[in-house]
Design an enzyme around this catalytic site. Structure first.
Site, PDB file in Angstrom:
ATOM      1  CG  ASP A 194      23.122  48.569  47.867  1.00 48.36           C
ATOM      2  OD1 ASP A 194      21.931  47.844  47.730  1.00 48.36           O
ATOM      3  OD2 ASP A 194      23.653  48.902  48.798  1.00 48.36           O
TER       4      ASP A 194
ATOM      5  CG  ASP B 157      24.249  42.779  46.417  1.00 46.74           C
ATOM      6  OD1 ASP B 157      23.137  43.031  47.061  1.00 46.74           O
ATOM      7  OD2 ASP B 157      25.260  42.481  46.974  1.00 46.74           O
TER       8      ASP B 157
ATOM      9  CE1 TYR C 249      25.438  37.340  45.567  1.00 45.15           C
ATOM     10  CE2 TYR C 249      24.134  37.340  47.647  1.00 45.15           C
ATOM     11  CZ  TYR C 249      24.960  38.056  46.661  1.00 45.15           C
ATOM     12  OH  TYR C 249      25.292  39.296  46.909  1.00 45.15           O
TER      13      TYR C 249
ATOM     14  CE  LYS D 291      35.857  42.379  33.986  1.00 39.55           C
ATOM     15  NZ  LYS D 291      36.041  43.738  33.298  1.00 39.55           N
TER      16      LYS D 291
ATOM     17  CG  ASP E 117      34.409  46.906  33.867  1.00 38.41           C
ATOM     18  OD1 ASP E 117      33.556  46.443  32.810  1.00 38.41           O
ATOM     19  OD2 ASP E 117      35.839  46.812  33.432  1.00 38.41           O
TER      20      ASP E 117
END
Ligand code: NAD
Ligand code: IPM
Ligand code: MN
Length: 364
Positions: A258, A254, A146, A197, A230
């Site tokens: 959601d 983020d 970001y 990851k 994942d």
């Protein structure tokens, strides 16, 4: 949340930035409930509204005005934000300046996004109940992908190159991981799961791996585990009851928040806090400006209302926070909900109902 103010009885100065789209509808409803809860608890709030957002940006080019950061540090205890994003500003530059700008410049390194199912009717997961979906996502909030480092080369040509850097610092990774463990320990929560990851991102997320292994040694009472992002997202759907606290990087947080919001009844119910412990912090619902439903009085204000509860808890007004939480639970029980949760009420009407409910029930 950590209490920031040693004297919870003093007046709190709250900056309110409704922003764009449904932010301009849900925020007044939440401010209504905020005032009602403060009054019911014999507290005083001083609300100052700022008109920052797409309208102002398009009118005079202002996004985050100079001096804003110093002003917040000096003159405010907390900030309540609605949402940023408007199709008339396709670059999203004003949102980046205001929302990401405040996260970075106020160094709000903890993005706390609770995923709590209030009523099993609202989860899309079959046979899951309230006890299965109750976890916190801690999203690193000041670095990662970001930070806006990168650029274009030969933009607009067939040979163009776009670079977006993923910035991870030892200090940044360490403080969010430590915060997650401290939160779990303070609440006697059993499990912290770190997600990255590192099997593909062998520099940046290798740092997450190494720091996690160091910090968890300080918290032997907390069970720690690791899941690649994942797998984590798949596991959140397969068996959300395995999580108490999830900690992850900015982008993955983020996305995971959601998904977590939907497991707990949808974006309309999801609150969040952007926190620097002990300093002026910013609270906002997880959802965005939802342009398609903006201006229709149909958006659910409960995410924003629960955000006020998070803000009060952070400020040390725990009873007022509980009163707001109880009012939302009451509304859900009694079907005082918008269409997305099966009811018929509008944004304003829900705000009024919740404000009245808090005033009636009082603060215990
Ligand atoms: P969004 O969260 O605005 O909307 C996603 C979906 O959820 C839409 O179908 C929307 O109608 C629905 N929804 C969201 N909040 C709702 C509510 N309170 N009640 C009922 N339905 C609700 O995400 P998006 O569509 O990806 O983004 C729209 C704009 O918002 C973009 O400009 C984006 O950049 C911005 N955005 C801002 C924030 C923020 O300010 N924190 C967060 C997310 C997105
Ligand atoms: C959020 C939003 C923002 C983010 C966007 C608007 C930049 O999606 O607060 O979750 O990605 O942080
Ligand atoms: Mn988001």
């Amino acid at each position: 949340m950590t209490e920031t103010n040693p004297s919870p009885f003093t007046k709190k100065r709250i900056a309110v930035i409704p922003g764009d789209g449904i932010g301009k509808e849900v925020t007044p409803a939440a401010v209504n409930v905020m005032k009602s809860a403060a009054a019911a608890g014999g507290r005083e709030v001083e609300v100052t509204e700022f008109d920052w957002g797409a309208d102002r940006y398009l009118r005079d080019g202002t996004s985050l005005p100079g001096g804003a950061v110093e002003m917040f540090h000096r003159d405010f205890d907390a900030i309540l934000l609605g949402a940023m994003g408007d199709p008339r500003v396709p670059t999203n530059v004003h949102a980046a300046d205001i929302l990401l700008g405040l996260r970075f410049k106020l160094d709000l390194y903890v993005n706390a996004r609770p995923c709590v199912l209030f009523d099993k009717r609202f989860t899309p997961l079959k046979d899951r109940t309230e006890k299965d979906i109750n976890f916190m996502v801690f999203r690193e909030n000041t670095e990662g992908l970001y930070v806006g480092m990168g650029g274009n080369f030969k933009k607009g040509t067939a040979d163009e190159i776009a670079v977006q850097e993923d910035l991870n610092t030892r200090k940044g990774v360490e403080r969010i991981i430590r915060y997650a463990f401290e939160y779990a320990k303070a609440r006697k929560l059993k499990r912290v799961c770190m997600s990255d990851k590192s099997n593909a991102l062998t520099f940046g997320h290798d740092l997450w791996q190494r720091v996690f292994k160091e910090v968890r040694l300080e918290f032997p009472e907390v069970e720690s585990s690791h899941q690649y992002i994942d797998n984590l997202l798949m596991q959140m759907v397969r068996d959300p009851s395995q999580f108490d606290v999830i900690v992850t990087c900015n982008l993955f947080g983020d996305i995971a928040s959601d998904l977590g919001a939907q497991l707990a009844g949808g974006l309309g119910l999801a609150p969040s806090g952007n926190i620097h412990p002990g300093q002026v912090s910013l609270f906002e619902p997880v959802h965005g400006s939802a342009p398609a439903i903006a201006g229709k009085n149909t958006a659910n204000p409960m995410g924003s209302v629960l955000t006020v509860a998070m803000m009060f808890e952070y400020l040390g007004w725990k009873q007022e926070a509980k009163a707001i939480d109880a009012a939302v639970r009451g509304a859900l029980r009694e079907g005082k909900t918008p269409a997305e949760l099966g009811g018929t009420m509008g944004t304003r009407e829900i705000g009024e109902w919740l404000a009245n409910s808090v005033a009636r029930a009082g603060v215990q």
